[in-house]
Enzyme design. Structure first.
Site, PDB file in Angstrom:
ATOM      1  N   CYS A   1       0.804  -1.204  -0.037  1.00  0.00           N
ATOM      2  CA  CYS A   1      -0.104  -0.004  -0.044  1.00  0.00           C
ATOM      3  C   CYS A   1       0.932   1.509   0.036  1.00  0.00           C
ATOM      4  O   CYS A   1       0.238   2.458  -0.095  1.00  0.00           O
ATOM      5  CB  CYS A   1      -0.886  -0.009   1.183  1.00  0.00           C
ATOM      6  SG  CYS A   1      -2.300  -1.224   1.011  1.00  0.00           S
TER       7      CYS A   1
ATOM      8  N   CYS B   1     -13.843   0.564   7.615  1.00  0.00           N
ATOM      9  CA  CYS B   1     -13.009   0.016   6.555  1.00  0.00           C
ATOM     10  C   CYS B   1     -12.518   1.007   5.388  1.00  0.00           C
ATOM     11  O   CYS B   1     -13.757   1.784   5.073  1.00  0.00           O
ATOM     12  CB  CYS B   1     -13.359  -1.324   5.879  1.00  0.00           C
ATOM     13  SG  CYS B   1     -13.698  -2.535   7.256  1.00  0.00           S
TER      14      CYS B   1
ATOM     15  N   HIS C   1      -8.738   4.306  -1.471  1.00  0.00           N
ATOM     16  CA  HIS C   1      -7.604   3.820  -1.535  1.00  0.00           C
ATOM     17  C   HIS C   1      -7.255   2.897  -2.841  1.00  0.00           C
ATOM     18  O   HIS C   1      -7.252   1.549  -2.634  1.00  0.00           O
ATOM     19  CB  HIS C   1      -7.531   2.767  -0.067  1.00  0.00           C
ATOM     20  CG  HIS C   1      -6.072   2.377   0.204  1.00  0.00           C
ATOM     21  ND1 HIS C   1      -5.067   2.756  -0.329  1.00  0.00           N
ATOM     22  CD2 HIS C   1      -5.735   1.146   0.750  1.00  0.00           C
ATOM     23  CE1 HIS C   1      -3.874   1.912  -0.055  1.00  0.00           C
ATOM     24  NE2 HIS C   1      -4.340   1.101   0.724  1.00  0.00           N
TER      25      HIS C   1
END
Length: 398
Positions: free
Chosen positions: A85, A208, A338
């Site tokens: 990430c 989340c 994301h």
């Protein structure tokens, strides 16, 4: 052996960032074109002015040809990087080092991900062979372990800890509702967050981060050349990347209340930037809130709160837009979304807007006194991860 850093040797002179979201009618190539075009226009440059590129993507392409074909580049070097990430941050770090070395005059770091095309959430990868000690947990399960560990360590009952992580999600949705580029653009009531469907342990859906598509880009030059391109560059004060030994899940002393890689990464970054009190010296921080308990733990690992005190600071609004240190004023991973390869550069984009006074008024923070912004990106699981921190500022070296 020491890490000397490149404080004030390079600067950002242009940035671009697409909206993040479910871009079913847009390809990775489309998103790269948009981020690239915005960054070039921001710096007043043409495509041929860029000497080299660093492309960050985890699953949307397997070589620099993804970018070269898309932009029809004229035989320029393109390096594709990946680091979980922290992939977008890795592209930025390598581009900065290339410029600082003198090998490159003008570099672009650009990241992209099309997670929605994969049909999967989270990381798009096949698990490589390993020695059998790797913990087979999903990301929500792994990061979900932070919540009960923190509550147990600092004497919070489950209801109080749920209040805290709910407040984190509420804050980030409040900020994202004021950001036209965010994936989720609505405020969400505390009760709706608290009662969202369970995913793992204490974590609900609203704890989340968003799974999204997007791209972001930055143009980097030597610090002494920065004012040739813009009258408001951002100077890179620190770059820190740490990879841990991966022994957390096997170490009996690892208690999931702290991410060691982040602590070491922050120590290195603050030493390089000359920061002694991050909460007092930073104007804003963009942190890797992949899950709400992650942001809670990061507040202590990054030195924004004392050990065992971050939960109180969260409830007191210390990290709100009008708080002591605004954290994730753009909505963070939770609300902005994301896309793996773009997130680290998206964080820098928010620093670019806020520190230069061009963020939308409804979420603009005061940067008249504090002139520094921090980005934090991590990849992997607690106890087995990489961590990246950048510090950028508006003032050149004295």
């Amino acid at each position: 052996m020491a890490t000397h850093g490149i404080k004030d040797k390079v600067a950002i002179v242009g940035m671009g960032c697409t909206p993040f979201g479910e871009h079913w009618n847009r390809s990775a190539e489309d998103l790269l074109v948009d981020a690239n075009r915005e960054a070039l226009a921001d710096a007043g440059l043409e495509q041929g002015d860029i000497d080299a590129y660093w492309l960050g993507t985890m699953g949307s392409g397997f070589s620099g040809q993804l970018l070269s074909r898309t932009l029809k580049l004229d035989y320029k070097p393109v390096t594709r990087v990946e680091n979980f990430c922290a992939t977008g941050s890795e592209a930025f770090r390598n581009a900065c080092y290339a410029v600082a070395s003198g090998a490159i005059d003008v570099a672009m770091a650009i990241g992209v991900e099309k997670l929605k095309d994969s049909g999967y959430s989270g990381l798009t990868r096949a698990a490589p062979p390993h020695d059998g000690t790797a913990v087979g947990l999903t990301a929500p399960a792994a990061f979900g372990l932070l919540a009960p560990a923190y509550a147990n360590a600092y004497g919070l009952d489950d209801d109080k800890l749920k209040d805290v992580i709910t407040r984190i999600a509420w804050k980030n949705h409040y900020n994202g509702a004021r950001n036209a580029r965010a994936q989720f653009r609505k405020e969400v009531p505390l009760e709706a967050i608290r009662n969202s469907p369970k995913v793992s342990g204490m974590l609900g859906v609203m704890d989340c981060s968003g799974v999204s598509d997007g791209s972001a880009a930055a143009i980097i030059v030597r610090a002494e050349d920065a004012y040739k391109y813009t009258d408001q560059p951002l100077f890179v004060k620190a770059l820190s990347m740490v990879a841990g030994p991966g022994d957390g899940p096997m170490d009996p002393s690892f208690d999931y209340t702290s991410i060691r890689e982040v602590v070491e990464c922050a120590r290195n970054a603050y030493a390089e930037a000359g920061i002694e009190d991050p909460r007092a010296e930073l104007a804003l921080a963009e942190v890797h809130d992949c899950f709400t308990p992650t942001e809670l733990v990061l507040m202590e690992d990054l030195g924004f709160s004392d050990r065992g005190k971050a939960w109180r600071d969260v409830l007191d609004g210390a990290f709100d837009l009008a708080g002591d240190l605004p954290v994730n004023p753009d909505g963070g991973l939770k609300s902005f979304g994301h896309p793996i390869g773009a997130s680290g550069l998206r964080m820098l984009f928010e620093c670019w807007l806020q520190l230069r006074g061009t963020a939308p008024q409804e979420r603009r923070i005061d940067t008249s006194v504090k002139k520094l912004g921090l980005t934090h990106n991590l990849g992997g699981h607690p106890g087995d991860c990489v961590s990246f921190i950048s510090v950028v500022g508006t003032e050149p070296a004295a």
